[in-house]
Design an enzyme around this catalytic site. Structure first.
Site, mmCIF file in Angstrom:
data_model
loop_
_atom_site.group_PDB
_atom_site.id
_atom_site.type_symbol
_atom_site.label_atom_id
_atom_site.label_comp_id
_atom_site.label_asym_id
_atom_site.label_seq_id
_atom_site.Cartn_x
_atom_site.Cartn_y
_atom_site.Cartn_z
ATOM 1 N N ASP A 216 0.836 -1.200 0.000
ATOM 2 C CA ASP A 216 0.000 0.000 0.000
ATOM 3 C C ASP A 216 0.877 1.260 0.000
ATOM 4 O O ASP A 216 1.977 1.275 0.566
ATOM 5 C CB ASP A 216 -0.893 -0.017 1.248
ATOM 6 C CG ASP A 216 -1.907 1.108 1.266
ATOM 7 O OD1 ASP A 216 -2.754 1.145 0.374
ATOM 8 O OD2 ASP A 216 -1.826 1.948 2.186
ATOM 9 N N GLU A 245 1.402 -0.410 -4.957
ATOM 10 C CA GLU A 245 0.464 0.641 -5.347
ATOM 11 C C GLU A 245 1.231 1.965 -5.384
ATOM 12 O O GLU A 245 1.498 2.570 -4.348
ATOM 13 C CB GLU A 245 -0.690 0.740 -4.345
ATOM 14 C CG GLU A 245 -1.678 1.834 -4.709
ATOM 15 C CD GLU A 245 -2.333 2.492 -3.492
ATOM 16 O OE1 GLU A 245 -3.492 2.919 -3.614
ATOM 17 O OE2 GLU A 245 -1.685 2.585 -2.426
#
Length: 509
Positions: A216, A245
Site C-alpha cells: 500500500d 500501489e
C-alpha cells in the site's frame, strides 16, 4: 505372426502419438505472469462465522459487515471455478475501531478479531494452496491508525514523522514524510522503526506461508526502505511476489520503484485509459496499445503488471458506464475481454463478475451478493478459464494490427499459437478486415462462441455487431486437415504392409 506384427505396429504408433501429445502439453514453469488475481475486501466478501460479528451493521456503509476468513474458505471452490489462481486480501492485521477496511493498523502482529484467528488465516492459506490458488496479503508500511498506542509512548516519538499534511504533491519529501489523510506517518529512516517493520513482514511470510504482498502507498515511503524490504522478504521465501500501489499517472515515476526491488505494480495509467475507452461507445482503442509500448520500454517485466478496471478506491466500472448513459453489460463485457486478453495480470475486484454497482468510497465497497447476475458470472468464468488454457493470452507478444473508427484487432503470438482479439467499440455493426501471410490455408475459430471464420487468400473479413468482442484462435483449414489425415493413413498402410510382407518372406524361408 503377421497379426502380431500388425498389432505391435499399431501399439507403437499409438505410443508415439501419446508421447508427442504429452510433450506438447508439458507445462512450462509457472510464473506470476500466468496468474489471475481476485481482489477481496475481507469484511465485504462473505460471512462464514457469525461468532465474530461484533458491532456488525449492514445498514452502515462505514461499519463492519461480517466478512471473515471462514467466509473466504467457503468460497474457494467458487473462486476456482471463476478461473482465479491468486487472491489478494485487504489488510488482515488488527485495526482500531471502525477500520473494517484494514488500513488503520493498531497491532501489526495480530489478526483483526472480526476476521478470525491467526490459525484460521493459516488454514485459509493451506486450503487455497490445495487448489493451487496463491495468497497475497495487503500490507501497510507507511502509516498506522489515527490512535495507535505508540503515539502516546515517549520512547517511540521518533518512530513517526512530525505531523504535517502533504501540501505539494510534486515535492517528494512532502509525499514521503507528510501524514496522508491525517494518518500518522511512520519514520522508516529510524533504525528501530525500520527493523520492526522488516521483522514484521518476514514474520507473516514464515507464519502463514503467503505468496506475496500488495504494498500500500508505496510512493509515500522512501525507496531506500523498499530496497531493504524486497531483499528481506525474497530471502524469506524465494519467488515471493511484490506488487506495489504507486498511485501516479506517469509510468516513468512508477517504474523507478522497479529499481527498489518491487517487480510489479497496479497499472494506474492503463486503468485510466481502460475506463475512459470502455465506459462509452465510439472510443478508439489506440491508446491501449500506446500504454503497452510505453510499458515495454519502462518496466523490467511489463507482463507482471496488475491490470484492473475498478477497485475499492475508485468508482465501480458499472457506475462509470451508467454515468455515461450506456449499457453496463455490453460495456463491461468489452472491458473484461481486454482485461483477460491483454499482457499483464488481470485483477478482478470482487463483485465485478456480478456487475456490481457503486459510487465513491464507501459505496464501492458493498457486501457481495453471490445470487445476482449469474449469467455474467459464467461469462467472467469463461474468460478466466480461457486465459489459463491459452499460453498466448498470458505470455504472447502483443501488437495492434487494426485501429479504425472504434474497431480494433490485436494479435498475440506465443510459440505455435496465434490469437486475434477483435473489438467493435462502436454501437453500429462494422466490417473489420485484415490479412497475414501466415493465415494461408487457415481458419479462425472463436473461443467465446465457437463461430468459424473462413480465410480467403490469407485475408479475413469480419462483420461485428456493435459493442462486441471476440477472441479468435488460428487453426488449420478443414481441407488441410483432410489432406493430412489421408497422407497419415497412407503412411500407416505402407508401414504395416511392409511389416507384413517382411514377415511372410521370413516364414517362407
Amino acid at each position: 505372426m503377421g497379426k502380431r506384427i500388425v498389432f505391435l505396429s499399431f501399439a507403437f504408433l499409438l505410443f508415439l502419438s501419446v508421447q508427442n501429445k504429452a510433450l506438447a502439453e508439458k507445462k512450462e514453469e509457472r510464473s506470476w505472469k500466468d496468474e489471475t488475481i481476485y481482489f477481496i475486501m475481507v469484511d465485504r466478501f462473505n460471512n462464514g462465522d457469525k461468532n465474530n460479528d461484533f458491532d456488525v451493521n449492514l445498514n452502515d456503509p462505514a461499519a463492519y459487515h461480517g466478512g471473515d476468513f471462514k467466509g473466504i474458505m467457503d468460497k474457494l471452490d467458487y473462486l476456482d471455478e471463476l478461473g482465479v489462481t491468486a487472491i489478494w486480501l485487504t489488510p488482515v492485521v488488527k485495526n482500531e475501531p471502525g477500520g473494517y477496511h484494514g488500513y488503520w493498523t493498531e497491532n501489526f502482529y495480530e489478526t483483526e478479531e472480526h476476521f478470525g484467528s491467526k490459525d484460521e488465516l493459516k488454514q485459509l492459506v493451506r486450503k487455497a494452496h490445495d487448489r493451487e490458488i496463491k495468497v497475497i496479503l495487503d500490507l501497510v508500511i507507511n502509516h498506522t491508525g489515527y490512535k495507535h498506542p505508540w503515539l502516546d509512548e515517549e520512547s517511540k516519538k521518533d518512530w513517526f514523522h512530525p505531523e504535517m499534511e502533504i501540501g505539494n504533491w510534486d515535492n517528494q519529501q512532502e509525499v514521503e514524510n507528510g501524514w496522508l489523510a491525517g494518518l500518522p506517518d511512520l519514520n522508516t529512516e529510524n533504525n528501530e522503526t525500520r527493523n520492526y517493520l522488516l521483522d514484521m513482514a518476514e514474520y507473516w511470510i514464515k507464519e502463514t506461508d503467503i505468496d506475496g504482498y500488495r504494498l500500500d502507498t508505496v510512493k509515500h515511503v522512501p525507496k531506500e526502505f523498499w530496497i531493504d524490504f524486497s531483499e528481506r522478504v525474497k530471502k524469506a521465501k524465494p519467488g515471493f511476489y511484490l506488487i506495489g500501489e504507486v498511485w501516479h499517472n506517469d509510468p516513468r515515476y512508477i517504474a523507478e520503484y522497479n529499481k527498489a526491488g518491487i517487480q510489479s505494480f497496479v497499472d494506474y495509467p492503463l486503468f485510466n485509459e481502460l475506463v475512459r475507452i470502455f465506459r462509452q461507445s465510439g472510443q478508439s482503442l489506440s491508446e491501449l496499445n500506446a500504454v503497452w509500448e510505453r510499458n515495454k520500454f519502462y518496466y523490467k517485466d511489463p507482463y507482471t503488471l496488475g491490470n484492473f478496471i475498478d477497485n475499492h478506491d475508485n468508482i465501480r466500472f458499472v457506475r462509470e458506464v451508467l454515468l455515461k448513459q450506456e449499457d453496463p453489460e455490453k460495456r463491461l463485457k468489452l472491458a473484461l475481454t481486454y482485461l483477460y486478453s491483454a499482457p499483464g495480470i488481470p485483477i478482478l475486484y470482487q463483485g465485478t463478475e456480478h456487475m456490481m454497482d457503486g459510487a465513491k468510497d464507501p459505496d464501492n465497497r458493498r457486501m457481495m451478493d453471490f445470487s445476482k447476475n449469474k449469467e455474467f458470472e459464467k461469462f467472467t468464468s469463461k474468460l478466466g478459464k480461457l486465459r489459463q488454457k491459452h499460453h498466448a493470452l498470458r505470455r504472447g507478444d502483443f501488437s495492434m494490427i487494426v485501429d479504425s473508427d472504434g474497431t480494433a484487432v490485436f494479435q498475440r503470438k506465443y510459440q505455435d499459437e496465434t490469437l486475434y482479439i477483435v473489438f467493435n467499440n462502436d454501437k453500429k455493426k462494422s466490417g473489420i478486415s485484415f490479412s497475414d501471410k501466415s493465415l494461408h490455408n487457415k481458419k479462425l475459430v472463436s473461443l467465446l462462441s465457437d463461430e468459424e471464420i473462413k480465410v480467403k487468400d490469407a485475408s479475413v473479413d469480419l462483420k461485428m455487431d456493435g459493442e462486441t468482442a471476440e477472441i479468435y484462435a488460428v487453426q488449420k483449414a478443414d481441407s488441410q486437415w483432410k489432406l493430412y489425415s489421408i497422407v497419415a493413413v497412407v503412411i500407416v498402410v505402407v508401414i504395416l504392409s511392409s511389416f507384413y510382407l517382411i514377415s511372410r518372406r521370413k516364414q517362407r524361408s
